[in-house]
Design a protein around this motif. Structure first.
Motif, PDB file in Angstrom:
ATOM      1  N   ARG A  40      68.359  46.626 -85.631  1.00 48.23           N
ATOM      2  CA  ARG A  40      68.821  47.747 -84.973  1.00 48.23           C
ATOM      3  C   ARG A  40      68.275  48.406 -83.888  1.00 48.23           C
ATOM      4  O   ARG A  40      68.421  48.742 -83.128  1.00 48.23           O
ATOM      5  CB  ARG A  40      70.081  48.782 -85.520  1.00 48.23           C
ATOM      6  CG  ARG A  40      70.886  48.458 -86.453  1.00 48.23           C
ATOM      7  CD  ARG A  40      72.246  47.389 -85.982  1.00 48.23           C
ATOM      8  NE  ARG A  40      72.132  46.669 -86.309  1.00 48.23           N
ATOM      9  CZ  ARG A  40      72.064  44.532 -85.826  1.00 48.23           C
ATOM     10  NH1 ARG A  40      71.956  45.083 -84.042  1.00 48.23           N
ATOM     11  NH2 ARG A  40      71.852  43.193 -86.297  1.00 48.23           N
ATOM     12  N   SER A  41      67.205  48.431 -84.594  1.00 47.84           N
ATOM     13  CA  SER A  41      65.776  49.373 -84.189  1.00 47.84           C
ATOM     14  C   SER A  41      65.683  48.239 -82.879  1.00 47.84           C
ATOM     15  O   SER A  41      64.891  49.377 -82.050  1.00 47.84           O
ATOM     16  CB  SER A  41      64.255  49.155 -84.139  1.00 47.84           C
ATOM     17  OG  SER A  41      64.444  50.316 -85.684  1.00 47.84           O
ATOM     18  N   MET A  42      65.363  47.457 -83.265  1.00 45.76           N
ATOM     19  CA  MET A  42      64.992  46.241 -82.107  1.00 45.76           C
ATOM     20  C   MET A  42      65.983  46.221 -81.250  1.00 45.76           C
ATOM     21  O   MET A  42      65.170  46.594 -79.334  1.00 45.76           O
ATOM     22  CB  MET A  42      64.892  44.718 -82.847  1.00 45.76           C
ATOM     23  CG  MET A  42      63.863  44.241 -83.226  1.00 45.76           C
ATOM     24  SD  MET A  42      62.522  44.149 -82.263  1.00 45.76           S
ATOM     25  CE  MET A  42      62.210  42.323 -81.216  1.00 45.76           C
ATOM     26  N   ILE A  62      57.790  43.591 -83.497  1.00 44.62           N
ATOM     27  CA  ILE A  62      57.557  41.886 -83.868  1.00 44.62           C
ATOM     28  C   ILE A  62      56.624  41.900 -84.974  1.00 44.62           C
ATOM     29  O   ILE A  62      56.640  40.733 -85.675  1.00 44.62           O
ATOM     30  CB  ILE A  62      57.529  41.335 -82.726  1.00 44.62           C
ATOM     31  CG1 ILE A  62      58.478  41.526 -81.957  1.00 44.62           C
ATOM     32  CG2 ILE A  62      57.006  40.516 -82.653  1.00 44.62           C
ATOM     33  CD1 ILE A  62      58.259  41.366 -80.881  1.00 44.62           C
ATOM     34  N   GLU A  63      55.057  42.182 -84.827  1.00 45.39           N
ATOM     35  CA  GLU A  63      54.201  42.361 -85.606  1.00 45.39           C
ATOM     36  C   GLU A  63      54.552  42.655 -86.852  1.00 45.39           C
ATOM     37  O   GLU A  63      54.115  41.847 -88.001  1.00 45.39           O
ATOM     38  CB  GLU A  63      53.100  43.746 -85.111  1.00 45.39           C
ATOM     39  CG  GLU A  63      52.899  43.087 -83.036  1.00 45.39           C
ATOM     40  CD  GLU A  63      51.689  43.517 -83.156  1.00 45.39           C
ATOM     41  OE1 GLU A  63      51.073  44.753 -83.970  1.00 45.39           O
ATOM     42  OE2 GLU A  63      51.745  43.851 -81.935  1.00 45.39           O
ATOM     43  N   MET A  72      58.191  40.647 -94.455  1.00 47.96           N
ATOM     44  CA  MET A  72      59.375  41.601 -94.909  1.00 47.96           C
ATOM     45  C   MET A  72      59.902  40.256 -94.228  1.00 47.96           C
ATOM     46  O   MET A  72      61.598  39.877 -94.185  1.00 47.96           O
ATOM     47  CB  MET A  72      59.107  41.784 -92.372  1.00 47.96           C
ATOM     48  CG  MET A  72      58.855  42.893 -93.206  1.00 47.96           C
ATOM     49  SD  MET A  72      59.884  44.107 -93.878  1.00 47.96           S
ATOM     50  CE  MET A  72      60.199  45.963 -93.874  1.00 47.96           C
ATOM     51  N   MET A  73      59.848  39.051 -92.872  1.00 49.32           N
ATOM     52  CA  MET A  73      60.528  37.861 -92.911  1.00 49.32           C
ATOM     53  C   MET A  73      61.014  36.971 -94.263  1.00 49.32           C
ATOM     54  O   MET A  73      61.704  36.534 -93.764  1.00 49.32           O
ATOM     55  CB  MET A  73      59.309  36.869 -92.344  1.00 49.32           C
ATOM     56  CG  MET A  73      59.917  35.170 -91.515  1.00 49.32           C
ATOM     57  SD  MET A  73      59.389  34.589 -91.039  1.00 49.32           S
ATOM     58  CE  MET A  73      57.649  35.615 -89.475  1.00 49.32           C
ATOM     59  N   LEU A  85      64.946  36.566 -83.590  1.00 47.68           N
ATOM     60  CA  LEU A  85      64.856  35.906 -82.704  1.00 47.68           C
ATOM     61  C   LEU A  85      65.173  35.933 -81.272  1.00 47.68           C
ATOM     62  O   LEU A  85      64.666  36.262 -80.025  1.00 47.68           O
ATOM     63  CB  LEU A  85      64.565  34.519 -82.671  1.00 47.68           C
ATOM     64  CG  LEU A  85      63.332  34.091 -83.946  1.00 47.68           C
ATOM     65  CD1 LEU A  85      63.994  32.242 -84.249  1.00 47.68           C
ATOM     66  CD2 LEU A  85      62.622  34.400 -83.711  1.00 47.68           C
ATOM     67  N   ILE A  86      66.239  36.344 -80.874  1.00 49.67           N
ATOM     68  CA  ILE A  86      67.080  36.355 -79.749  1.00 49.67           C
ATOM     69  C   ILE A  86      66.690  38.004 -79.274  1.00 49.67           C
ATOM     70  O   ILE A  86      65.941  38.377 -77.610  1.00 49.67           O
ATOM     71  CB  ILE A  86      68.590  36.848 -79.925  1.00 49.67           C
ATOM     72  CG1 ILE A  86      69.152  35.619 -80.261  1.00 49.67           C
ATOM     73  CG2 ILE A  86      69.246  37.209 -78.718  1.00 49.67           C
ATOM     74  CD1 ILE A  86      70.755  35.131 -80.317  1.00 49.67           C
TER      75      ILE A  86
END
Length: 107
Positions: A40-42, A62-63, A72-73, A85-86
């Protein structure tokens, strides 16, 4: 499925209930809430960038997700990673469009 309450307790060696097992609740919240919060932040950062705001927040998210140090991933489901990724792609497209607008016209 709707979860209205979550109780997690641990017991001693005799089977008596000791106390809440807060680590279980923290783990579940981390696994369930952090990826959605990041997504949601992205999404918000991309919307703000389309309105002229900086894309620094997208870069930081992203970092954070890509860093092996944060781990995190591994919290993301496959569907959440696809959504991430989108959003990452949209972030880079916004960056390229911004660079094109700032580049002086040739000629």
């Amino acid at each position: 499925m709707e979860i209205s309450r979550l109780d997690a307790w641990y017991s001693d060696c005799h089977g008596s209930v000791e106390s809440t097992a807060a680590y279980i609740i923290r783990g579940l919240c981390r696994r369930c809430c952090l990826p959605e919060t990041i997504l949601r932040s992205m999404q918000a950062s991309i919307s703000l960038s389309e309105a002229g705001d900086s894309l620094d927040r997208c870069d930081k998210l992203i970092e954070l997700v890509a860093s092996s140090d944060s781990g995190m991933m591994h919290l993301f489901s496959q569907q959440q990673l696809q959504e991430f990724l989108i959003f990452e792609r949209e972030c880079f497209i916004c960056k390229m469009e911004l660079e094109e607008e700032q580049r002086p016209a040739d000629g």
